[in-house]
Design a protein around this motif. Structure first.
Motif, short mmCIF file in Angstrom:
data_model
loop_
_atom_site.label_atom_id
_atom_site.label_comp_id
_atom_site.label_asym_id
_atom_site.label_seq_id
_atom_site.Cartn_x
_atom_site.Cartn_y
_atom_site.Cartn_z
N SER A 92 5.21 1.72 -34.47
CA SER A 92 4.52 0.81 -35.37
C SER A 92 3.60 -0.15 -34.62
O SER A 92 2.46 -0.37 -35.02
N ASP A 115 0.66 -7.19 -36.52
CA ASP A 115 0.40 -7.71 -37.86
C ASP A 115 1.61 -7.44 -38.76
O ASP A 115 1.93 -6.29 -39.07
N TRP A 116 2.31 -8.51 -39.17
CA TRP A 116 3.54 -8.37 -39.94
C TRP A 116 3.34 -7.57 -41.22
O TRP A 116 4.17 -6.74 -41.59
N TRP A 117 2.26 -7.79 -41.91
CA TRP A 117 2.03 -7.13 -43.20
C TRP A 117 1.82 -5.63 -43.04
O TRP A 117 2.00 -4.87 -43.99
N GLU A 118 1.46 -5.19 -41.87
CA GLU A 118 1.34 -3.76 -41.63
C GLU A 118 2.59 -3.19 -40.95
O GLU A 118 2.89 -2.01 -41.09
N GLY A 167 5.77 -4.32 -41.58
CA GLY A 167 6.86 -4.32 -42.55
C GLY A 167 7.08 -3.00 -43.26
O GLY A 167 8.19 -2.47 -43.27
N PRO A 168 6.04 -2.43 -43.87
CA PRO A 168 6.24 -1.16 -44.56
C PRO A 168 6.62 0.00 -43.64
O PRO A 168 7.25 0.96 -44.07
#
Length: 106
Positions: free
Chosen positions: A70, A77-80, A82-83
């Protein structure tokens, strides 16, 4: 008590992820999903039929591998991130529950 349902969920998720990952890989995508699918499948098998602690170590290796993949793919980037790792980490937390690891029966 939850050993067999947990193992079934892991093996089914592994099969689905591996099959979808194989299609993606054949289209030029990342081999990560094939590897993750095989790892989830093997975790379920080890957990249900062998009742081995190695299932926990195998899933831990999947979590570390997922984190490395990842970060290499999207950076920090946390928002990328996380998923990409959320479900794998939640499954790992589930394995750590004492009821899921119980050897005392189904």
């Amino acid at each position: 008590m939850l050993t067999i349902p947990t193992a079934i969920i892991f093996t089914l998720l592994g099969l689905a992820l591996g099959a979808g990952g194989a299609q993606l890989f054949l289209l030029g995508g990342s081999p990560y999903y094939v590897i993750a699918g095989i790892t989830l499948f093997l975790t379920g098998i080890l957990f249900a039929f062998r009742r081995r602690a190695s299932a926990l170590w195998l899933h831990a290796a999947l979590i570390v591998g997922t984190l490395i993949w990842s970060i290499a793919e999207v950076g920090f980037d946390w928002w990328e991130l996380g998923p990409r790792g959320g479900v794998i980490i939640l499954l790992g937390l589930w394995l750590l529950l004492t009821q899921a690891r119980s050897r005392d029966g189904e």
